[in-house]
Design an enzyme around this catalytic site. Sequence first.
Site, PDB file in Angstrom:
ATOM      1  N   MET A 157      -5.211   1.158  -5.702  1.00  0.00           N
ATOM      2  CA  MET A 157      -4.906   2.517  -6.142  1.00  0.00           C
ATOM      3  C   MET A 157      -3.509   2.919  -5.678  1.00  0.00           C
ATOM      4  O   MET A 157      -3.320   3.444  -4.579  1.00  0.00           O
ATOM      5  CB  MET A 157      -5.962   3.486  -5.613  1.00  0.00           C
ATOM      6  CG  MET A 157      -7.390   3.101  -5.999  1.00  0.00           C
ATOM      7  SD  MET A 157      -7.616   3.027  -7.788  1.00  0.00           S
ATOM      8  CE  MET A 157      -7.428   4.764  -8.197  1.00  0.00           C
ATOM      9  N   ASN A 200      23.763 -60.072 -24.930  1.00  0.00           N
ATOM     10  CA  ASN A 200      24.197 -58.695 -25.196  1.00  0.00           C
ATOM     11  C   ASN A 200      25.351 -58.655 -26.178  1.00  0.00           C
ATOM     12  O   ASN A 200      25.381 -57.816 -27.088  1.00  0.00           O
ATOM     13  CB  ASN A 200      24.602 -58.011 -23.885  1.00  0.00           C
ATOM     14  CG  ASN A 200      23.405 -57.601 -23.042  1.00  0.00           C
ATOM     15  OD1 ASN A 200      22.333 -57.311 -23.562  1.00  0.00           O
ATOM     16  ND2 ASN A 200      23.587 -57.586 -21.727  1.00  0.00           N
ATOM     17  N   ASP A 232      17.662 -56.032 -23.625  1.00  0.00           N
ATOM     18  CA  ASP A 232      16.556 -55.354 -22.939  1.00  0.00           C
ATOM     19  C   ASP A 232      15.223 -56.030 -23.252  1.00  0.00           C
ATOM     20  O   ASP A 232      14.349 -56.152 -22.384  1.00  0.00           O
ATOM     21  CB  ASP A 232      16.511 -53.885 -23.355  1.00  0.00           C
ATOM     22  CG  ASP A 232      17.652 -53.074 -22.762  1.00  0.00           C
ATOM     23  OD1 ASP A 232      18.349 -53.591 -21.867  1.00  0.00           O
ATOM     24  OD2 ASP A 232      17.849 -51.924 -23.208  1.00  0.00           O
ATOM     25  N   ASP A 238       0.873  -1.183   0.000  1.00  0.00           N
ATOM     26  CA  ASP A 238       0.000   0.000   0.000  1.00  0.00           C
ATOM     27  C   ASP A 238       0.901   1.221   0.000  1.00  0.00           C
ATOM     28  O   ASP A 238       1.935   1.243   0.681  1.00  0.00           O
ATOM     29  CB  ASP A 238      -0.904   0.000   1.236  1.00  0.00           C
ATOM     30  CG  ASP A 238      -2.106   0.934   1.091  1.00  0.00           C
ATOM     31  OD1 ASP A 238      -1.905   2.097   0.685  1.00  0.00           O
ATOM     32  OD2 ASP A 238      -3.227   0.498   1.387  1.00  0.00           O
ATOM     33  N   GLU A 265      20.760 -58.882 -14.614  1.00  0.00           N
ATOM     34  CA  GLU A 265      19.823 -59.953 -14.968  1.00  0.00           C
ATOM     35  C   GLU A 265      19.376 -60.749 -13.765  1.00  0.00           C
ATOM     36  O   GLU A 265      18.843 -61.861 -13.900  1.00  0.00           O
ATOM     37  CB  GLU A 265      20.462 -60.896 -16.005  1.00  0.00           C
ATOM     38  CG  GLU A 265      21.661 -61.658 -15.514  1.00  0.00           C
ATOM     39  CD  GLU A 265      22.981 -60.910 -15.704  1.00  0.00           C
ATOM     40  OE1 GLU A 265      24.013 -61.579 -15.750  1.00  0.00           O
ATOM     41  OE2 GLU A 265      22.968 -59.674 -15.812  1.00  0.00           O
TER      42      GLU A 265
END
Length: 456
Positions: A55, A337, A346, A9, A372
Amino acid sequence: MTARILVVDDIPANVKLLEARLLAEYFEVLTANDGQTALDICRAGQVDLVLLDIMMPGMDGFEVCERLKADKSTMHIPVVMVTSLDQPSDRVTGLRAGADDFLTKPANDQQLMARVKSLVRLKTLTDELRMRALTAQDIGIDHLLGIDAAKAEKGKALLVDGRRNSQDRIRQILRKHADLNVMNDPQAALFDAAENNYELIVISTNLENYDPLRLCSQLRSLERTRFVPVLLISEPGEEGIVNRALELGVNDYIVRPIEPNELIARCNTQFKRKRYNDHLRLSVQHSIELAVTDPLTGLYNRRYLDTHMQLLIQRSLARSRNLSVLAIDLDRFKRVNDTFGHDAGDQVLCEFSRRIRLAIRGIDLACRHGGEEFIIVLPDTDASTAEVIAERLRIEIADQPFQLDQSKQELLITASVGVSSLSGPDETPSALLKRADKALYEAKSRGRNRVVAIAA
């Protein structure tokens, strides 16, 4: 309850008056005499609520509120406009700018404090959700807080109102903004609210032979409706009911006669907040899932096993029940793999996990322990039954080839399984898992593709 309140204010006397009221309630108070300073304080510090004049020279309160609500770092801070403006159009403008409430000076002390405490409680809840969502998992603040809560889509709301003419008027006002279900029986409405995913519940105080605050309290007591916003429609002179409602956790209120644009603005504010907090809760839930599940297989991870297995053992011992553990390892998985690549590996792990899910019960706990190796915890299962389950799973793996998506090649995969069971009242998770690992190692040593059980 304590919180940090920012009073904005440009008139020092107004600031001092509000500051004195807040300090008497043991709030920490920050002050600013212009809009830019207020924005800087909100962005830099831990502000829990803003009491904002309109204001002011330069940037007025409407613009300050709009900027706060447009900034991802401050959009969650509640704003109450406390101003000498008293026209309905001013109130609607403030609410549309994002303000949570609009109080006309001189504000009633009890009303002001009830509103402040109510909004601080809501802010505390939102802060907790934000903190959990941002710290439980690194999901990125821009993604988390970038939700478009201001979507124009209709909200889903329930109106509980005892008068037909009032129902019709509210339905007409909200027809473009809410899919509204209307009921006049409070108890039926309570059950309905618990069964449906409403984004807002609007309760009128005109209920015949029923205390509207009782319904508010019941909604806050039920787990399924605890976080659904509630907006109270009160009659003139019911300030005491409104203040008590705010203490019970009601989110907002409007006083008759209803100004249509004000009702729309207040409802839209609650829809936005509900969607924002729902987004945070989903982010927390997703983060927890990421923290305890393996991202490749979807099974629980080692962290979850370590924290949950102790509880399972304690529960089994307390109830004098059996519990067994299977330690499973895919045989010669490295060759998969090395020969076909990690993508193929995967795929094998995912298919293996799928077969595990099909082979176990809902009460069993399946985890990827690493690489695994997998662990299955079998509550209410003795050693001999666990061996039967392990052998069934071993056969399931060995007898059905694994098919690779890209090459369409079928791989014959086998698994070795170690079995251990509870030994007595002093059993620990580490000892139980160690015996299962020892049995697994023995199965590998004996030529793989077999089940070995080790007695305690």
